[in-house]
Write a protein that holds these residues in place. Structure first.
Motif: not given
Ligand code: SF4
Ligand code: SF4
Ligand code: SF4
Lengths: 329, 476
Positions: A137-144, A97-104, A121-124
């Motif tokens: 938008f969905m940022p995705k790192p490794c899910f470990h 709900a907060k992610c605005d896809g800025c890729k920072k 490594w983390i992809k939006v």
């Protein structure tokens, strides 16, 4: 290259006691390289050759301050790196709900790990589950993952699951078979297909699976949950890099997660209150990364039509000092 | 000898031992100019492949077309294909041996050789695909038995050892014979050959106890090699099936791969039969009957393979689950559809129809059909490996354009073609040193036929006598 110069923290130039201690720590990271030190020392001009540095194993030597690059990772043995940080179970929560896809987050991570520009490594992702549902938008790192398909298939145990939940890769052992890439259902892993770029700042650092550099041709890499930052009492770069405070990171055993605003919340409560979910739960990989649904967003939804046409935003250099901000853990 | 009728005998009975031996050994004696040109050609292709591989070692796998999405490509597809071909030898040799099919005798050697060479190069493909081939020793130092790749390593090594022994065992009596026949060793080359035959014959004298032991060991090997062969292709499929990816996450992958392996492997045996029959003038031995029977074998295997194909695509295609549907749309009607349907119709359905007719099981049409099958099997392997990698669960977004597509580039083609010509080099050299038929088995077969003929003659003779005496009686 410029960014990496920034990494030599300006504070370290201030004379004084603090500096001495810090350098001692710094050198501890360097000594392990052995011959590497001389190389570093000799390649640059000497400005302040009288700084006393002493190493972890008790040796004292004089070095030029300017010639030492700050190496933030404590030197942990390969064994420690494989075991993990005792008593911890790291988790990450993304508030969609907060992610605005800025890729920072991506930028911060890339700067800190010196990755090549195309390795996120983390992809939006711009997601839209169905024609009728909302885009987000969905940022995705490794899910470990707790049941990680990637480590199961590795023939040599080069990628492994640690007791603190982190999944890492030991590039010194990896044979480059890419079974793990085939097995990861989330396309998380990258391969060093050719000779990777070797920024000066990390080229002479001792390799550790905890930060993944210096890179080696023919091995895999991915998000590592920043264990070298954690050991330093800091948050992963992506967490601190998020201007929307959308990423929480913490220890499940402590039941506490913190975001870049420094807000620490109860992990279980956060999941409970927001009906958190894990991506593709049905695959049974048991990710350690949770998502809070994108409800009541305050920013425009992703424009899926412009997919592909969009230019990469020429974002400012990430503020590395911010990335180093202390974390309450 | 060659007529479109199907002589009922396995081996023409009228052939004497000497003729059989002579026909088998003759090609090993003259290394004609054509052989040398052929070898030079093969070596230059292999050399080019080696050059491409060295180029890849220097620059890393980045010199291939593989990227982060398609992280396995032509090398792994070819690995699966080559390992598939290797099933031919086991099938023809072991299964036909165990079921006492006497007609197998003139073709077992060819089949076993195919197994041997395809395993040599099948086993190399994954090593070529490694980012760090020099760390191969890590498989021993840090090896994890939980990894499907490790199962592959173990079963392929076992199968390779087994099939090398399986190729060599029936060669022993032949080697002894060639050792004894080669008396003139004035030339250095002949000296070498004598040495080679002597080593391979390991002191065979043909005594009764040696024959007995050979029979015993071969029976044991025959029984052991079949489960090993099945396990090999099953675990090859597991490197895919043990993942969660759409298209690979399938419970029938084991049998599907084994069936595909037998289908392509037996087709390759027929192709080799056609080629050696022509080159070595073995028309007397490899007759229409052999093609007819092998055609039936391939027909049966193609039917099984077609049935498994149906299961593999019809079941998910009916349900169209979200993740699978993207892949299936791509295969059925998308960018891979022409290759996919050509494989299904041109190399599965068409061969079935053709081989149903007796005319379709003659050497000429089988050569065409089996070429189609071999190409089809290779393409199908590619269609199993690559499209799945291009359809991950998460969409492919904002990546460099070469990540989201794949077609092998010159490095990969060169390496694979180099490996293929390496295979042909081994076959050619083998055929120039060793007889392509198991001489003693064929001799034995001819003797069996001869005794059958004599028995039949005796019966006929007896009947005539009886008839004569009866008519004589009636006349009285
Ligand atoms: S997300 Fe992929 S790489 Fe990360 S632990 Fe899970 S399976 Fe492994
Ligand atoms: S590529 Fe490396 S880490 Fe991945 S499975 Fe192979 S050896 Fe293990
Ligand atoms: S946790 Fe660390 S490695 Fe992973 S995405 Fe964040 S910054 Fe990158």
């Amino acid at each position: 290259m410029e960014e990496q110069k920034d990494k030599i923290s300006p504070e370290s130039k201030e004379a004084g006691r603090r500096n001495f201690l810090k350098l001692g720590f710094l050198a501890a990271g360097l000594t392990v390289v052995g011959g590497g030190i001389e190389k570093v020392l000799s390649t640059e001009k000497k400005e302040n050759p009288d700084t006393t540095v002493f190493t972890r194993d008790g040796k004292v030597f004089k070095a030029d301050l300017n010639c030492l690059h700050e190496y933030t990772a404590p030197a942990v043995s390969n064994e420690e790196a494989r075991r993990g940080i005792p008593g911890k179970k790291f988790v990450m929560v993304f508030d969609l709900a907060k992610c605005d896809g800025c890729k920072k987050c991506t930028e911060a991570c890339q700067a800190m790990h010196f990755t090549e520009p195309d390795r996120e490594w983390i992809k939006v992702f711009k997601m839209k589950d169905a024609e009728t549902t909302a885009a987000y938008f969905m940022p995705k790192p490794c899910f470990h993952c707790d049941n990680p398909p990637c480590t199961k298939v590795c023939p040599v145990g080069a990628t492994f699951k640690r007791q603190d939940g982190i999944v890492l890769i030991d590039d010194d052992r990896c044979i480059g078979c890419r079974s793990c890439m085939a097995a990861c259902p989330y396309s998380t892993r990258f391969f060093n297909w050719s000779e990777p770029m070797q920024p000066e700042a990390v080229a002479h650092v001792t390799y550790s699976p905890e930060h993944g550099f210096p890179r080696q041709k023919g091995t895999t890499e991915k998000c590592d949950f920043c264990p070298h930052m954690i050991r330093d009492g800091k948050m992963p770069a992506c967490v601190n890099g998020c201007p929307m405070n959308a990423i929480y990171f913490g220890d499940q055993n402590e039941d506490a997660v913190t975001n870049s605003a420094g807000t620490t919340v109860k992990f279980s409560q956060l999941l409970e209150d927001n009906s958190a979910y894990r991506f593709l739960e049905e695959l049974g990989t048991e990710p350690r990364v949770y998502y809070l649904p994108p409800k009541n967003r305050k920013y425009p939804k992703p424009d899926l039509d412009s997919e592909g046409k969009e230019q990469k935003k020429d974002a400012k250099k990430p503020d590395m000092n911010k990335g180093m901000a202390s974390m309450n853990m | 000898m060659e007529k479109p009728k199907y002589p009922d005998s396995n081996i023409p009975a009228e052939l004497s031992e000497e003729v059989i031996r002579e026909d088998s050994m003759r090609p090993t004696r003259n290394w004609g100019l054509s052989t040398k040109i052929w070898l030079a050609f093969l070596f230059s292709v292999a050399g080019w492949g080696l050059y491409a591989y060295v180029h890849q070692l220097r620059g890393g796998l980045g010199v291939t077309a593989m990227r982060n999405y398609v992280s396995w490509g032509l090398y792994i597809s070819t690995f699966v294909f080559f390992i598939g071909i290797s099933h031919s030898g086991t099938l023809v040799s072991a299964i036909l041996r165990i079921t006492k099919q006497d007609w197998r005798m003139p073709i077992t050697r060819i089949a076993e050789l195919m197994t041997f060479v395809s395993l040599c190069f099948g086993g190399i493909m994954p090593i070529i695909d490694l980012g760090h081939p020099e760390r191969i020793g890590n498989l021993v130092i840090f090896g994890r038995v939980q990894s499907p790749l490790m199962w592959d390593v173990m079963s392929i090594i076992t199968y390779f050892t087994g099939s090398t022994v399986f190729l060599w065992l029936p060669m022993i009596p032949d080697m002894a014979l060639m050792r004894d026949r080669l008396t003139d060793t004035t030339k250095r080359f002949d000296k070498f050959r004598k040495w080679l035959y002597t080593k391979l014959a390991i002191g065979w004298t043909g005594s009764k106890s040696q024959w007995k032991r050979l029979e015993l060991v071969m029976t044991i090997m025959t029984i052991v090699i079949i489960p090993v062969a099945v396990s090999v292709h099953t675990v090859v499929s597991y490197i895919f099936a043990m993942t969660l990816r759409p298209g690979w996450n399938s419970t029938i992958f084991g049998p599907y791969f084994v069936a595909g392996a037998l289908y392509s492997g037996s087709a390759i045996v027929i192709l080799a039969m056609v080629i050696f029959r022509k080159l070595y003038h073995l028309e007397k031995y490899i007759t229409y009957r052999h093609f007819d029977l092998m055609g039936r074998v391939v027909l049966a295997l193609t039917l099984i393979y077609a049935y498994l194909n149906l299961n593999e695509y019809w079941i998910p295609g009916y349900k169209m689950a979200t993740a699978e549907s993207h892949l299936l749309h791509d295969l059925f009607s998308g960018s891979y559809s022409s290759a996919f349907w050509l494989c299904q119709f041109g190399t599965v359905l068409l061969p079935i129809i053709v081989m149903c007719f007796p005319k379709g099981r003659t050497p000429g049409s089988l050569a065409v059909v089996c070429t189609l099958i071999a190409i089809g099997a290779w393409v199908k392997r590619y269609l199993i490996v690559v499209p799945t990698l291009l359809h991950p669960f998460l969409p492919i977004q904002d990546v460099p354009s070469d990540w989201s597509q794949y077609f092998p580039n010159w490095v990969e083609w060169s390496v694979v073609m180099g490996a293929l010509s390496g295979m042909v080099i081994i076959v050619t050299l083998y055929a120039k040193f060793f007889p392509m038929m198991s001489m003693w088995e064929v001799v034995h077969g001819a003797q069996v036929e001869e005794s059958k003929r004599l028995a039949a003659e005796a019966v006929a003779h007896h009947e005539i006598e009886v008839h004569k005496s009866e008519t004589a009686k009636a006349a009285l």
